[in-house]
Design an enzyme around this catalytic site. Structure first.
Site, PDB file in Angstrom:
ATOM      1  N   ALA A 153       0.829  -1.208   0.000  1.00 42.75           N
ATOM      2  CA  ALA A 153       0.000   0.000   0.000  1.00 42.75           C
ATOM      3  C   ALA A 153       0.859   1.252   0.000  1.00 42.75           C
ATOM      4  CB  ALA A 153      -0.937  -0.001   1.201  1.00 42.75           C
ATOM      5  N   TYR A 154       1.913   1.238   0.807  1.00 40.33           N
ATOM      6  CA  TYR A 154       2.810   2.400   0.898  1.00 40.33           C
ATOM      7  C   TYR A 154       3.541   2.620  -0.422  1.00 40.33           C
ATOM      8  CZ  TYR A 154       6.626   5.334   2.696  1.00 40.33           C
ATOM      9  OH  TYR A 154       7.538   6.338   2.908  1.00 40.33           O
ATOM     10  N   ALA A 155       4.091   1.558  -0.987  1.00 39.67           N
ATOM     11  CA  ALA A 155       4.811   1.690  -2.248  1.00 39.67           C
ATOM     12  C   ALA A 155       3.886   2.161  -3.367  1.00 39.67           C
ATOM     13  CB  ALA A 155       5.469   0.366  -2.631  1.00 39.67           C
ATOM     14  N   SER A 157       1.323   4.087  -3.040  1.00 40.04           N
ATOM     15  CA  SER A 157       1.091   5.522  -2.840  1.00 40.04           C
ATOM     16  C   SER A 157       2.296   6.347  -3.286  1.00 40.04           C
ATOM     17  CB  SER A 157       0.754   5.805  -1.371  1.00 40.04           C
ATOM     18  OG  SER A 157       1.883   5.719  -0.524  1.00 40.04           O
ATOM     19  N   LYS A 158       3.478   5.849  -3.027  1.00 40.61           N
ATOM     20  CA  LYS A 158       4.676   6.615  -3.395  1.00 40.61           C
ATOM     21  C   LYS A 158       4.981   6.509  -4.892  1.00 40.61           C
ATOM     22  CE  LYS A 158       5.633   8.387   0.606  1.00 40.61           C
ATOM     23  NZ  LYS A 158       5.584   9.849   0.821  1.00 40.61           N
TER      24      LYS A 158
END
Length: 245
Positions: A153-155, A157-158
């Site tokens: 999820a974080y990757a 978003s980035k």
């Protein structure tokens, strides 16, 4: 580009580890700094007090990065206090971790709201309000290249942050405003250490040729470079990870 003593920076997430060090680093270069916070008002006030104690200029301003009205107010604070805005350093973000198969969708939505919509909101305001000679610096992550499990999820978003940064750089043609993304690797911050075993921390530290974790100061040096002298670096993702990938 205006003299650094006349330049003004907004640092979102300025109460966090990388944000606070970046705000202090920019102030050392002579920029006036708006230290933004979402929930850490006390820490933001400490950063402001430290900058002022060293002879710099700083104020704190709060707001939800994904709320366009609240963030417009932060830009208003910068303009009232210092006369304008030249630099946006967008470090604010969250990083809940879980395997893709197990992540709660409400958590996924919160990551995208803060990390993606938040970037879109503050970049849109910066595109409208930065002065010529300005710089927009967004924080990405080396995880977009390292593809570590639990960071889906974080990757994601980035990855969106990087795409927004590179497209905005081209949309601002003729404005003399640079747009870049900085992508740190594993960095010694409270957010990084949370929930990790010492064995995992040691393994991640040894993964790059420098055989250590990054520090907020490592990232702040690159941010200061992009905020000031690096006028010919534009539309790029700079990986700050000691050569991890």
């Amino acid at each position: 580009m205006t003299n650094s003593a006349d330049r003004v920076a907004i640092v979102t997430g300025g109460s966090g580890a990388i944000g606070s060090v970046s705000a202090t680093r920019l102030a050392a270069d002579g920029l006036a700094v708006v230290v933004h916070y979402a929930g850490g008002r006390g820490r933001a006030d400490e950063v402001v007090a430290a900058i002022r104690a060293d002879g710099g200029r700083a104020v704190a301003a709060g707001g939800d990065v994904a709320d366009e009205t609240e963030m417009a107010d932060v830009f208003d604070v910068a303009e009232r206090a210092f006369g304008g805005v030249d630099v946006l350093v967008h470090t604010a973000g969250i990083m809940p971790l879980a395997p893709i198969a197990q992540m709660d969708l409400d958590t996924f939505d919160r990551v995208q709201r803060i990390n993606v919509r938040g970037t879109f909101v503050v970049d849109q305001l910066a595109a409208r309000r930065l002065r010529a000679g300005g710089a927009i610096i967004n924080l990405s992550t080396s995880i977009t290249r390292l593809q570590a499990p639990t960071y889906g999820a974080y990757a994601a978003s980035k990855g969106a942050v990087e795409a927004l940064s590179l497209i905005l750089a081209r949309e601002l043609r003729g404005r003399d405003i640079t747009v870049n993304a900085v992508a740190p690797g594993p960095t010694a911050t409270p957010l990084f250490f949370e929930g990790k075993s010492q064995e995992l921390i040691d393994r991640l530290a040894a993964a790059n040729p420098m055989e250590r974790l990054g520090t907020p100061e490592d990232t702040a040096e690159v941010i200061a470079f992009l905020a000031g002298p690096a006028r010919w670096v534009n539309g790029q993702v700079l990986y700050v990870n000691g050569g991890a990938a």
